[in-house]
Design an enzyme around this catalytic site. Structure first.
Site, PDB file in Angstrom:
ATOM      1  N   SER A 286       2.646   3.509   3.397  1.00 42.56           N
ATOM      2  CA  SER A 286       1.843   2.738   1.565  1.00 42.56           C
ATOM      3  C   SER A 286       3.771   2.887   0.958  1.00 42.56           C
ATOM      4  CB  SER A 286       1.573   4.672   0.836  1.00 42.56           C
ATOM      5  OG  SER A 286       1.533   4.451   0.113  1.00 42.56           O
TER       6      SER A 286
ATOM      7  N   TYR B  44       0.371  14.140   1.709  1.00 42.11           N
ATOM      8  CA  TYR B  44      -0.088  12.950   2.307  1.00 42.11           C
ATOM      9  C   TYR B  44       1.024  12.345   2.790  1.00 42.11           C
ATOM     10  CZ  TYR B  44      -1.997   8.172   2.071  1.00 42.11           C
ATOM     11  OH  TYR B  44      -2.396   6.743   2.284  1.00 42.11           O
TER      12      TYR B  44
ATOM     13  N   LYS C 163       2.332   9.619   5.992  1.00 42.24           N
ATOM     14  CA  LYS C 163       3.232   8.066   6.051  1.00 42.24           C
ATOM     15  C   LYS C 163       4.538   8.075   6.917  1.00 42.24           C
ATOM     16  CE  LYS C 163      -0.983   6.060   5.177  1.00 42.24           C
ATOM     17  NZ  LYS C 163      -1.313   6.187   6.578  1.00 42.24           N
TER      18      LYS C 163
HETATM   19  P1  NAD Z   1     -10.385   5.189   3.836  1.00 41.84           P
HETATM   20  O1  NAD Z   1     -10.445   6.088   2.935  1.00 41.84           O
HETATM   21  O2  NAD Z   1     -11.727   4.248   3.108  1.00 41.84           O
HETATM   22  O3  NAD Z   1     -10.767   4.566   5.082  1.00 41.84           O
HETATM   23  C1  NAD Z   1     -10.213   5.063   6.132  1.00 41.84           C
HETATM   24  C2  NAD Z   1     -11.136   5.548   6.898  1.00 41.84           C
HETATM   25  O4  NAD Z   1     -10.329   6.029   8.398  1.00 41.84           O
HETATM   26  C3  NAD Z   1     -12.381   5.602   7.091  1.00 41.84           C
HETATM   27  O5  NAD Z   1     -13.483   5.129   7.215  1.00 41.84           O
HETATM   28  C4  NAD Z   1     -12.299   7.289   7.270  1.00 41.84           C
HETATM   29  O6  NAD Z   1     -13.586   7.604   8.155  1.00 41.84           O
HETATM   30  C5  NAD Z   1     -11.289   6.639   9.239  1.00 41.84           C
HETATM   31  N1  NAD Z   1     -10.817   7.823   9.383  1.00 41.84           N
HETATM   32  C6  NAD Z   1     -10.089   9.409   8.738  1.00 41.84           C
HETATM   33  N2  NAD Z   1      -9.859   9.976   9.870  1.00 41.84           N
HETATM   34  C7  NAD Z   1     -10.382   9.664  11.026  1.00 41.84           C
HETATM   35  C8  NAD Z   1     -10.279   9.703  12.103  1.00 41.84           C
HETATM   36  N3  NAD Z   1      -9.855  11.052  12.926  1.00 41.84           N
HETATM   37  N4  NAD Z   1     -11.040   9.356  13.079  1.00 41.84           N
HETATM   38  C9  NAD Z   1     -12.273   8.386  12.408  1.00 41.84           C
HETATM   39  N5  NAD Z   1     -11.502   7.609  11.877  1.00 41.84           N
HETATM   40  C10 NAD Z   1     -10.912   8.426  10.989  1.00 41.84           C
HETATM   41  O7  NAD Z   1      -9.477   4.709   3.059  1.00 41.84           O
HETATM   42  P2  NAD Z   1      -8.675   3.159   2.930  1.00 41.84           P
HETATM   43  O8  NAD Z   1      -8.353   3.007   1.415  1.00 41.84           O
HETATM   44  O9  NAD Z   1      -9.430   1.967   3.452  1.00 41.84           O
HETATM   45  O10 NAD Z   1      -6.893   3.557   3.509  1.00 41.84           O
HETATM   46  C11 NAD Z   1      -7.221   3.333   5.090  1.00 41.84           C
HETATM   47  C12 NAD Z   1      -5.411   3.149   5.017  1.00 41.84           C
HETATM   48  O11 NAD Z   1      -4.817   2.492   3.968  1.00 41.84           O
HETATM   49  C13 NAD Z   1      -4.653   5.203   5.040  1.00 41.84           C
HETATM   50  O12 NAD Z   1      -4.237   5.348   6.498  1.00 41.84           O
HETATM   51  C14 NAD Z   1      -4.448   4.751   3.198  1.00 41.84           C
HETATM   52  O13 NAD Z   1      -3.282   6.127   3.824  1.00 41.84           O
HETATM   53  C15 NAD Z   1      -3.556   3.657   3.751  1.00 41.84           C
HETATM   54  N6  NAD Z   1      -2.876   3.080   2.300  1.00 41.84           N
HETATM   55  C16 NAD Z   1      -4.073   3.539   1.646  1.00 41.84           C
HETATM   56  C17 NAD Z   1      -3.875   3.255   0.032  1.00 41.84           C
HETATM   57  C18 NAD Z   1      -4.969   3.010  -1.368  1.00 41.84           C
HETATM   58  O14 NAD Z   1      -4.947   3.074  -1.841  1.00 41.84           O
HETATM   59  N7  NAD Z   1      -6.624   2.970  -0.510  1.00 41.84           N
HETATM   60  C19 NAD Z   1      -3.011   2.876  -0.180  1.00 41.84           C
HETATM   61  C20 NAD Z   1      -1.671   2.592   0.607  1.00 41.84           C
HETATM   62  C21 NAD Z   1      -2.242   2.954   1.961  1.00 41.84           C
HETATM   63  C1  WQD Z   2      -2.344   4.405 -11.263  1.00 42.27           C
HETATM   64  C2  WQD Z   2      -1.647   5.202 -12.315  1.00 42.27           C
HETATM   65  C3  WQD Z   2      -1.762   7.459 -12.593  1.00 42.27           C
HETATM   66  C4  WQD Z   2      -6.347   7.934 -12.469  1.00 42.27           C
HETATM   67  C5  WQD Z   2      -2.120   6.368  -5.372  1.00 42.27           C
HETATM   68  C6  WQD Z   2      -1.697   7.322  -4.189  1.00 42.27           C
HETATM   69  C7  WQD Z   2      -0.174   6.499  -3.750  1.00 42.27           C
HETATM   70  C8  WQD Z   2      -1.678   5.412  -3.080  1.00 42.27           C
HETATM   71  C9  WQD Z   2      -1.998   4.834  -3.966  1.00 42.27           C
HETATM   72  C10 WQD Z   2      -1.801   5.552  -0.717  1.00 42.27           C
HETATM   73  C11 WQD Z   2      -1.048   5.922 -12.485  1.00 42.27           C
HETATM   74  C12 WQD Z   2      -2.916   6.621 -13.196  1.00 42.27           C
HETATM   75  C13 WQD Z   2      -4.649   7.177 -12.868  1.00 42.27           C
HETATM   76  C14 WQD Z   2      -6.897   8.734 -13.799  1.00 42.27           C
HETATM   77  C15 WQD Z   2      -4.746   7.748 -15.118  1.00 42.27           C
HETATM   78  N1  WQD Z   2      -2.134   5.138  -1.695  1.00 42.27           N
HETATM   79  N2  WQD Z   2      -3.848   6.808 -13.284  1.00 42.27           N
HETATM   80  N3  WQD Z   2      -5.487   8.180 -14.975  1.00 42.27           N
HETATM   81  O1  WQD Z   2      -0.943   7.202  -8.315  1.00 42.27           O
HETATM   82  O2  WQD Z   2      -0.465   5.033  -8.032  1.00 42.27           O
HETATM   83  O3  WQD Z   2      -1.080   5.743  -5.727  1.00 42.27           O
HETATM   84  O4  WQD Z   2      -2.865   5.403  -4.844  1.00 42.27           O
HETATM   85  O5  WQD Z   2      -1.484   5.741   0.091  1.00 42.27           O
HETATM   86  O6  WQD Z   2      -0.061   7.364  -2.346  1.00 42.27           O
HETATM   87  O7  WQD Z   2      -0.307   8.082  -5.059  1.00 42.27           O
HETATM   88  O8  WQD Z   2      -2.602   5.435  -7.868  1.00 42.27           O
HETATM   89  O9  WQD Z   2      -4.463   4.684  -8.432  1.00 42.27           O
HETATM   90  O10 WQD Z   2      -4.288   7.786  -8.550  1.00 42.27           O
HETATM   91  O11 WQD Z   2      -2.784   5.743 -10.330  1.00 42.27           O
HETATM   92  O12 WQD Z   2      -4.166   7.347 -15.847  1.00 42.27           O
HETATM   93  O13 WQD Z   2      -7.498   8.796 -13.839  1.00 42.27           O
HETATM   94  O14 WQD Z   2      -2.767   5.073 -13.179  1.00 42.27           O
HETATM   95  O15 WQD Z   2      -1.528   8.022 -13.661  1.00 42.27           O
HETATM   96  O16 WQD Z   2       0.368   5.587 -13.656  1.00 42.27           O
HETATM   97  P1  WQD Z   2      -1.163   6.212  -7.249  1.00 42.27           P
HETATM   98  P2  WQD Z   2      -3.497   5.790  -8.906  1.00 42.27           P
END
Ligand code: NAD
Ligand code: WQD
Length: 342
Positions: free
Chosen positions: A124, A148, A152
């Protein structure tokens, strides 16, 4: 080629399974459904007309992982499974360390035992902390600002140590910026279990009328309109980034690291306006205090992925808002069966 997708029923995982099937990979999904529904995979099968194997299994149960590797000849793993709610990770850190770190260690141990040493890891942009300058390049300093993010960073370091110990490993660390949007069919998308933490799912719930108004977290940042700026990337572009990474992984590159972002930053107010335009709905909002831990601005330099993987994000802000809205209005209650409209 058979790919094991951990967390494949989740938001990014399900979109990636769809693109893997489109590219004729065989797909095996491991998911404990702690934050997802199996229906996402049923819909992936319907959209593609292809099948995949689903194991309702937990990475915390090593025997279940062993069973999957015993029953399938896996070529590579795409490792999405993990918990991702930043706020919850601050209040229940041990849950995050246990699930994300122990789960990953179990997976890596079984991969090692079965001599499967190709892995793509969902990292991330959070690993860059509060960047000193923009756009963010892969060699910028790393830091974690919450548990979190620390999981990562720790997993990235574990994977790098693993490679140092055994150069047969091939590891792609993909640092996602802010994934949004949904497949254009409107059949799969993001379906948060609770009130959304992230901006776009929250806007979407306000537009559909299930939440009254959006709180904009601060308008006094040093940005164009004072609200936070992020690099929002369409989830289908992100999924395709994984498809482009796999052939690279099979060239035995060792550890490779890529930003998956668009290189363009949008403010919170620009996102609200974009969503308003695409949905035709009003998005009531109020300005409130900054959210603790938020940074002002964050966007990627995505050139390395373009050069090495021939991947770049193609979808626009309008696509991201249109597809989110299409998914939301076709599925006002997400995957929850009883209220499905389509
Ligand atoms: P998500 O929660 O939709 O998907 C994650 C999946 O992992 C879920 O289906 C959950 O049931 C499964 N899971 C969690 N723990 C588990 C375990 N112990 N065993 C088996 N399954 C398990 O999230 P997502 O948004 O699809 O994210 C996928 C990956 O990408 C995550 O690792 C997340 O940290 C990373 N990521 C997400 C974002 C974002 O904003 N969505 C941003 C950067 C990185
Ligand atoms: C985006 C912008 C908020 C909600 C998070 C995790 C990051 C990654 C992606 C997994 C910011 C603003 C948000 C609301 C708002 N996940 N906001 N009102 O914080 O950039 O990233 O998700 O890896 O690790 O931290 O994403 O969508 O929460 O926020 O004003 O109700 O929207 O302040 O500027 P963020 P976000």
């Amino acid at each position: 080629m058979k790919i094991l997708v951990t967390g494949g029923a989740g938001y990014i995982g399900s979109h990636t399974c769809l693109e893997l099937l489109n590219e004729n990979y065989e797909v095996v999904v491991l998911d404990n459904l702690s934050n997802s529904f199996e229906d996402s995979l049923t819909r992936v099968k319907n959209i593609t007309g292809k099948s995949l194997d689903f194991y309702h299994a937990d990475l915390l149960d090593k025997e279940q992982i062993v069973k999957i590797f015993s029953e399938n000849k896996i070529d590579a793993v795409i490792h999405f499974a993990g918990l991702k709610a930043v706020g919850e990770s601050v209040s229940i850190p041990l849950k995050y360390f246990h699930n994300n770190i122990t789960g990953t260690l179990n997976l890596l141990e079984v991969m090692n035992d079965f001599n499967v040493k190709n892995i793509v890891f969902s990292s991330s942009a959070t690993v860059y902390g509060d960047p000193a300058s923009l756009p963010i390049k892969e060699d910028f300093p790393l830091s974690a600002t919450n548990p979190y993010g620390r999981t990562k960073l720790m997993i990235e370091e574990i994977l790098e140590d693993l490679f140092r110990s055994d150069q047969n490993w091939n590891i792609a660390l993909l640092r996602y910026f802010n994934p949004v949007g949904a497949h254009e069919s409107g059949l799969i998308g993001e379906d948060p279990f609770d009130i959304p933490n992230n901006l776009v799912p929250f806007i979407s719930k306000v537009a559909i009328g299930s939440l009254p108004e959006l709180s904009v977290f601060g308008n006094d940042y040093n940005t164009s309109d004072g609200t936070g700026i992020r690099d929002y990337i369409h989830v289908v572009d992100l999924a395709l980034g994984h498809i482009k990474t796999l052939p690279k992984l099979f060239t035995n590159p060792g550890v490779v690291i890529y930003n998956l972002g668009t290189g363009i930053g949008y403010s919170v107010l620009e996102m609200i306006n974009g969503f308003k335009e695409q949905s035709g709905k009003d998005i009531p909002y109020k300005i409130v205090d900054r959210r603790p831990g938020d940074i002002a601005a964050c966007w990627a330099d995505p050139k390395k992925a373009k050069k090495d993987l021939n991947w770049e994000a193609n979808k626009t802000l309008a696509d991201m808002c249109k597809d989110t809205w299409n998914w939301q209005k076709k599925n006002p209650n997400g995957y929850r069966e009883s209220n499905r409209e389509n």
